[in-house]
Design an enzyme around this catalytic site. Structure first.
Site, short mmCIF file in Angstrom:
data_model
loop_
_atom_site.label_atom_id
_atom_site.label_comp_id
_atom_site.label_asym_id
_atom_site.label_seq_id
_atom_site.Cartn_x
_atom_site.Cartn_y
_atom_site.Cartn_z
CG ASP A 1 -5.78 0.72 -0.76
OD1 ASP A 1 -4.96 1.66 -0.74
OD2 ASP A 1 -5.76 -0.21 0.06
CG ASP B 1 -2.66 4.27 -1.45
OD1 ASP B 1 -3.45 4.10 -2.40
OD2 ASP B 1 -2.61 3.49 -0.48
CB SER C 1 -0.97 -0.03 1.18
OG SER C 1 -1.92 1.00 1.08
CG ASP D 1 -2.58 -0.25 -2.54
OD1 ASP D 1 -2.54 0.91 -2.08
OD2 ASP D 1 -3.19 -1.17 -1.99
#
Length: 576
Positions: free
Chosen positions: A309, A305, A150, A307
């Site tokens: 999400d 961010d 992440s 990734d």
């Protein structure tokens, strides 16, 4: 463990490590007899919990590496076969971001699954986390693994697990999987099939663009205004992650032609060269976005961010200055927008947030007659609570959020979705524009009706085994001796969520409700070596009072609350 035992354990791990790079890394540590480093690498096995795995890349069981991932996947595969009768027909989805080692870890994950006879639906290229979550439901898969850390720094990677309902795993799956992992043989003995062998057997299944196209159609359907804007100027940053192609394409398909990507951060790059910490919440992370926005005179900035999400939002205020909205402010805007402008359908609308997010969404829900829940931190709890109430009460989940920049609208995915949320924020900004206002003007309308809530978060990073011990000591000190007052406010209620407060599962969280509506909450991070403190203050603007004046007063009171609490934290063991 004495140095002899530590060396023996490290040598045994090195011999069983299937990756020559981490074998050599551990050999070098052994050669230098760096006992402190070895002790940290072998202090524990990297814990498998409801967030899966996350840690610093490196050799040893307390690091993220190919040995850990192979053993973890073998345990997960065997648990699935023991608990999901049709797993060998439904298969699992395997996705990855663009971080260092993500490709290798994802390939190892798929190779272990297919060796266990479980088909692997593999994304051949990096994808956003919400696309992997979407694919579980779209393909009716039994589970999914997303290799991602992440928003963590570049030295991290992780392994996130989804169940067949499209949500991240919750108890008892996490405990069952962890127990299965503990029984797995050494990593170099875990069976594997190569991609070629898997394809020949029909077990390794490369996913086509059809899945991504279906995801884009699903999030485009989330819009409420649905008219786009030829005049609204948007800046978007992928923060060196995997969201860039998806977000820009979705925004343009939705009727927003004036989208300017932050060029320096648009392409995936696991080194994150322009930011030390690729989290839009971190100081400095949005500097390039701000500079780009000022150059093109953008109305709104959208930031994912790495990734994709999570979503950060900047918008211009009445004076024309760009301001970064907090996660709670974006959550309040989206929640109110969905509840008031969404289509009227069968089923009681349902919104969900977390115990560390602002209480304002609850006030909005009650005022608008919607069902509302507060759950533990983590989107797994939001998604599973939404599913539970839909099943038992017939509610219709329309929105969920957590203050750490995580949002989901509707049920296209059952996890936070930074790309889908960016699309709905742009849709909301176009709707505001059609009414002659802007996002911050809309927020002021909400705050005048439901009160002015201000909040802040303070994190203290305490790495390693010693840091974990300090975090435990701080939490225990506040439990053993709760403060009677924090600053000028009396503590009216102490909630220790480790005792299952409010019918929620036990969790290492303590909250202090204050007279007048304030709240202080503390908890260890589930994914980083941090203790987190959350603060909220509610102010009621006087009739006719300019909102900036009320906000200034509220922020001053919030700042005093934070200072008073940090003094207490230092008294209870936090390093100065």
């Amino acid at each position: 463990m004495d140095t002899t035992g530590l060396r023996e354990r490290a040598e045994a791990w090195r011999k069983a490590d299937p990756d020559p790079e981490t074998q050599a890394e551990l050999a070098q540590v052994l050669a230098t007899s760096d006992w402190a480093d070895l002790a940290d690498r072998f202090a524990q096995d990297l814990e498998f919990g409801t967030a899966g795995l996350r840690g610093v890349l490196g050799a040893g069981p307390n690091r993220m590496n190919r040995a850990v991932v192979r053993r973890t996947t073998a345990g997960l595969a065997r648990y699935l076969k023991a608990t999901v009768p049709d797993v060998t027909s439904r298969g699992v989805v395997v996705g990855r971001d663009a971080r260092r080692l993500s490709r290798e870890l994802a390939e190892d994950t798929a190779a272990v699954f297919i060796a266990e006879g479980i088909p692997a639906h593999v994304f051949p290229e990096p994808v956003p986390t919400p696309v992997t979550a979407f694919a579980v439901l779209h393909l009716n898969a039994a589970a999914a693994v997303m290799v991602t850390a992440s928003h963590n720094p570049p030295e991290y990677n992780g392994y996130k697990v989804y169940w067949g309902n499209g949500a991240q795993i919750v108890p008892p799956q996490d405990v069952g999987i962890a127990d299965a992992i503990a029984k797995v043989e050494p990593a170099n003995q875990v069976p594997l099939l190569t991609p070629a062998e898997g394809r020949a057997k029909g077990l390794w299944r490369d996913l086509s663009e059809d899945v991504g196209n279906a995801y884009l159609r699903a999030i485009l359907d989330l819009r409420l205004y649905k008219k786009g804007s030829d005049t609204l100027s948007l800046v978007y940053t992928a923060m060196h992650g995997v969201g860039g192609l998806w977000a820009v394409l979705a925004l343009k398909e939705a009727g927003f032609p004036r989208v300017t990507p932050v060029a320096e951060q648009q392409q995936p790059d696991g080194r994150f060269p322009t930011v030390r910490f690729p989290n839009p919440e971190e100081p400095g992370a949005m500097d390039l976005s701000l500079a780009t926005a000022e150059r093109v005179k953008a109305d709104v900035v959208l930031a994912n961010d790495p990734d994709a999400d999570r979503l950060a939002v900047m918008a211009r205020d009445a004076s024309g200055k760009l301001r970064l909205l907090t996660g709670n402010e974006v959550g309040v805007l989206l929640g109110h927008y969905v509840l008031t402008q969404g289509p009227k359908q069968d089923g009681h609308p349902h919104v969900v947030t977390t115990i560390v997010s602002s209480t304002q969404l609850g006030e909005i829900a009650r005022g608008l007659g919607a069902a509302y829940d507060e759950v533990l931190t983590g989107f797994k709890w939001i998604a599973n609570r939404a599913l539970e109430r839909s099943r038992t009460e017939g509610t219709r989940f329309v929105f969920g959020y957590e203050e750490a920049l995580g949002y989901t609208v509707g049920t296209a995915t059952r996890d936070k979705d930074g790309v889908g949320a960016a699309l709905v924020v742009a849709d909301m900004a176009a709707w505001c524009e059609s009414r002659g206002t802007h996002l911050l003007g809309y927020l002021e309308e909400i705050q005048r009706t439901f009160g002015l809530h201000v909040g802040a978060q303070r994190n203290v990073t305490l790495p390693g085994a010693a840091g974990a011990q300090t975090i435990r000591a701080i939490m225990q000190a506040f439990r053993a001796s709760p403060p009677e007052r924090i600053g000028g406010a009396r503590v009216s209620t102490v909630r220790d969520y480790q005792k299952g407060e409010g019918g929620l599962p036990p969790s290492n969280v303590v909250a202090f409700a204050l007279e007048g509506g304030g709240r202080v909450t503390l908890r260890p991070s589930g994914t980083e070596p941090k203790i987190k403190y959350y603060f909220e203050h509610k102010e009621t603007p006087a009739p006719g009072e300019p909102l900036p004046q009320a906000r200034e007063r509220a922020e001053a009171k919030l700042s005093a609350l934070i200072d008073a609490f940090l003094v207490l934290a230092r008294e209870r063991g936090q390093p100065a």
